[in-house]
Design an enzyme around this catalytic site. Structure first.
Site, PDB file in Angstrom:
ATOM      1  N   GLY A 161      -5.116  -8.355  -4.981  1.00 55.01           N
ATOM      2  CA  GLY A 161      -6.561  -8.478  -4.789  1.00 55.01           C
ATOM      3  C   GLY A 161      -7.331  -7.224  -5.183  1.00 55.01           C
ATOM      4  CB  THR A 185      -9.866  -8.138   5.827  1.00 49.73           C
ATOM      5  OG1 THR A 185      -8.779  -7.367   5.320  1.00 49.73           O
ATOM      6  CG2 THR A 185      -9.636  -8.429   7.301  1.00 49.73           C
ATOM      7  N   GLY A 220      -0.349  -2.430 -10.094  1.00 50.44           N
ATOM      8  CA  GLY A 220      -0.600  -3.536  -9.182  1.00 50.44           C
ATOM      9  C   GLY A 220      -1.449  -4.611  -9.841  1.00 50.44           C
ATOM     10  CB  ALA A 221      -1.328  -7.741 -10.841  1.00 45.53           C
ATOM     11  CE  LYS A 245     -10.249  -8.538   0.991  1.00 42.42           C
ATOM     12  NZ  LYS A 245      -9.999  -7.312   0.230  1.00 42.42           N
ATOM     13  N   GLY A 289      -8.774   6.811  -1.491  1.00 42.96           N
ATOM     14  CA  GLY A 289      -9.279   5.461  -1.250  1.00 42.96           C
ATOM     15  C   GLY A 289     -10.465   5.379  -0.297  1.00 42.96           C
ATOM     16  CG  ASP A 341     -12.520  -4.910  -2.066  1.00 46.01           C
ATOM     17  OD1 ASP A 341     -13.055  -4.245  -1.161  1.00 46.01           O
ATOM     18  OD2 ASP A 341     -11.702  -5.819  -1.853  1.00 46.01           O
TER      19      ASP A 341
HETATM   20  P1  NDP Z   1      -1.996  -7.611  -2.392  1.00 47.08           P
HETATM   21  O1  NDP Z   1      -0.941  -8.044  -1.450  1.00 47.08           O
HETATM   22  O2  NDP Z   1      -2.938  -8.628  -2.958  1.00 47.08           O
HETATM   23  O3  NDP Z   1      -1.298  -6.870  -3.656  1.00 47.08           O
HETATM   24  C1  NDP Z   1      -0.312  -5.887  -3.480  1.00 47.08           C
HETATM   25  C2  NDP Z   1       0.088  -5.310  -4.828  1.00 47.08           C
HETATM   26  O4  NDP Z   1       1.024  -4.248  -4.590  1.00 47.08           O
HETATM   27  C3  NDP Z   1       0.798  -6.310  -5.738  1.00 47.08           C
HETATM   28  O5  NDP Z   1       0.497  -6.013  -7.080  1.00 47.08           O
HETATM   29  C4  NDP Z   1       2.278  -6.024  -5.438  1.00 47.08           C
HETATM   30  O6  NDP Z   1       3.130  -6.369  -6.507  1.00 47.08           O
HETATM   31  C5  NDP Z   1       2.237  -4.517  -5.282  1.00 47.08           C
HETATM   32  N1  NDP Z   1       3.349  -4.002  -4.504  1.00 47.08           N
HETATM   33  C6  NDP Z   1       3.494  -4.015  -3.158  1.00 47.08           C
HETATM   34  N2  NDP Z   1       4.644  -3.428  -2.804  1.00 47.08           N
HETATM   35  C7  NDP Z   1       5.262  -3.038  -3.961  1.00 47.08           C
HETATM   36  C8  NDP Z   1       6.492  -2.372  -4.255  1.00 47.08           C
HETATM   37  N3  NDP Z   1       7.317  -1.970  -3.289  1.00 47.08           N
HETATM   38  N4  NDP Z   1       6.786  -2.119  -5.554  1.00 47.08           N
HETATM   39  C9  NDP Z   1       5.958  -2.504  -6.546  1.00 47.08           C
HETATM   40  N5  NDP Z   1       4.768  -3.148  -6.327  1.00 47.08           N
HETATM   41  C10 NDP Z   1       4.430  -3.410  -5.052  1.00 47.08           C
HETATM   42  O7  NDP Z   1      -2.802  -6.463  -1.642  1.00 47.08           O
HETATM   43  P2  NDP Z   1      -4.280  -5.917  -1.944  1.00 47.08           P
HETATM   44  O8  NDP Z   1      -4.468  -5.831  -3.409  1.00 47.08           O
HETATM   45  O9  NDP Z   1      -5.249  -6.673  -1.122  1.00 47.08           O
HETATM   46  O10 NDP Z   1      -4.188  -4.452  -1.312  1.00 47.08           O
HETATM   47  C11 NDP Z   1      -3.488  -3.421  -1.987  1.00 47.08           C
HETATM   48  C12 NDP Z   1      -3.872  -2.096  -1.372  1.00 47.08           C
HETATM   49  O11 NDP Z   1      -5.264  -1.868  -1.593  1.00 47.08           O
HETATM   50  C13 NDP Z   1      -3.675  -2.020   0.149  1.00 47.08           C
HETATM   51  O12 NDP Z   1      -3.038  -0.801   0.432  1.00 47.08           O
HETATM   52  C14 NDP Z   1      -5.081  -2.033   0.717  1.00 47.08           C
HETATM   53  O13 NDP Z   1      -5.165  -1.247   1.885  1.00 47.08           O
HETATM   54  C15 NDP Z   1      -5.845  -1.367  -0.411  1.00 47.08           C
HETATM   55  N6  NDP Z   1      -7.275  -1.699  -0.426  1.00 47.08           N
HETATM   56  C16 NDP Z   1      -8.148  -0.672  -0.329  1.00 47.08           C
HETATM   57  C17 NDP Z   1      -9.499  -0.902  -0.331  1.00 47.08           C
HETATM   58  C18 NDP Z   1     -10.425   0.254  -0.195  1.00 47.08           C
HETATM   59  O14 NDP Z   1     -11.616  -0.001   0.002  1.00 47.08           O
HETATM   60  N7  NDP Z   1      -9.970   1.487  -0.313  1.00 47.08           N
HETATM   61  C19 NDP Z   1     -10.052  -2.269  -0.481  1.00 47.08           C
HETATM   62  C20 NDP Z   1      -9.027  -3.291  -0.620  1.00 47.08           C
HETATM   63  C21 NDP Z   1      -7.692  -2.998  -0.576  1.00 47.08           C
HETATM   64  P3  NDP Z   1       3.672  -7.881  -6.697  1.00 47.08           P
HETATM   65  O15 NDP Z   1       2.573  -8.660  -7.366  1.00 47.08           O
HETATM   66  O16 NDP Z   1       4.859  -7.711  -7.569  1.00 47.08           O
HETATM   67  O17 NDP Z   1       4.021  -8.388  -5.329  1.00 47.08           O
END
Ligand code: NDP
Length: 283
Positions: free
Chosen positions: A133, A66, A130-131, A70, A248, A106
């Site tokens: 992980g 995690t 979102g974009a 990753k 989720g 995932d």
């Molecule tokens: P990352 O940090 O890799 O990506 C976060 C994403 O959220 C980016 O696209 C970011 O945009 C966007 N973001 C965050 N804050 C804002 C905001 N205020 N306004 C607009 N966009 C925002 O995180 P992960 O992808 O690893 O995780 C994302 C979520 O997925 C987490 O909540 C995690 O708990 C969940 N998750 C759930 C899993 C499950 O099994 N249910 C498995 C893995 C993750 P930008 O690129 O512009 O920064």
């Protein structure tokens, strides 16, 4: 003769204390009478290489990764599965003899959870908020599972464009990037809408992705990847508009059952895992 030796798996992360995976994996081991242990291990980024040597030395059967490991873990493994290579990240390592193989479960977990809503990605149009992980894993697996159109809506243009370029060059899905500034209106023909951002994640549970909720069509399945809390206000707002929703926990549980099968060769009960998580989250 008694066997006191447990088989070991676990998760490496930093921070890691709030990661609930132990709860569901150990419930599944107990359910099947397996003498396996799931360890929640705090590993600082600068000690990841040593930690992976430890995984080998302890003859661990596998490991989850995690934040923040990753991507960094990939150079320490012997091989990377093709979809994990496309996603560019590994959340699960399995053992094949002496080799450690990187996988990403995932997105597969998300696709499996869609079955609970009787939705098959084939030919579908999906909007992914979102974009990061989670979004990358979902987009790649949706495309590999036959989704037709993917619209990636992201705040940072660089990350969003990178994902869209990947989809268009390496999969058969047609992908489009939308720069996220202001309330995004979800196209009426959207079959699946996924919040794959961290907006709404505990402790920031009152934050809501900036979309035009009035424009949501009741025929769109609305999904959230946030596992904690499982019932986000994003999903509540969608249900007010008549949409079916998916939280989720399904993704979390099914990425876990897929990893469990890779490690033990045995099917875990998703219900046992879900009940264990529900108890942990008090829902
Ligand atoms: P990352 O940090 O890799 O990506 C976060 C994403 O959220 C980016 O696209 C970011 O945009 C966007 N973001 C965050 N804050 C804002 C905001 N205020 N306004 C607009 N966009 C925002 O995180 P992960 O992808 O690893 O995780 C994302 C979520 O997925 C987490 O909540 C995690 O708990 C969940 N998750 C759930 C899993 C499950 O099994 N249910 C498995 C893995 C993750 P930008 O690129 O512009 O920064």
């Amino acid at each position: 003769m008694s066997n006191y030796k447990s088989e070991l798996v676990g998760v490496l992360g930093f921070p890691v204390a709030e990661n609930p995976t132990i709860v569901m994996q150990e419930a599944a081991f107990k359910d099947l009478g397996l003498n396996w242990r799931y360890l929640t291990v705090e590993v600082r980024p600068e000690q990841l290489a040593q930690a992976i040597r430890g995984v080998r030395a302890f003859n661990m059967q596998g490991i989850n990764l995690t934040i923040p490991h990753k991507i960094a873990v990939m150079e320490h493994l012997d091989d990377i599965a093709p979809d994990a290579a496309l996603i560019g990240a590994v959340n699960t390592v399995r053992r094949e003899g002496d080799k450690l193989i990187g996988e990403n479960t995932d997105g597969k977990g998300f696709i499996e959870s869609l079955k609970e809503a009787s939705v098959d990605p084939v030919g579908k149009t999906a909007v992914i908020l979102g974009a990061g992980g989670a979004a990358r894993a979902i987009a790649v697996e949706m495309a590999l599972a036959g989704a037709k159109n993917l619209i990636v809506v992201n705040r940072s243009q660089e990350r969003g464009m990178e994902l869209v370029d990947l989809m268009n060059s390496k999969t058969n899905a047609k992908a489009e990037f939308i720069s996220w500034n202001g309330a995004y209106r979800i196209p009426g023909e959207t079959d699946i809408l996924v919040n794959a951002t961290s907006i709404g994640l505990y402790p920031d549970t009152t934050s809501l992705p900036d979309i035009d909720y009035e424009g949501l069509s009741a025929s769109t399945l609305v999904c959230d990847v946030i596992p904690n809390p499982p019932e986000t206000i994003f999903l509540k707002e969608a249900r007010k508009r008549g949409c079916k929703t998916l939280n989720g926990l399904g993704m979390l549980v099914y990425q876990g059952t897929i990893g469990f099968k890779m490690w033990t060769g045995t099917e875990a009960s998703p219900d046992v895992m879900k009940e264990a998580l529900a108890r942990a989250f008090n829902v």
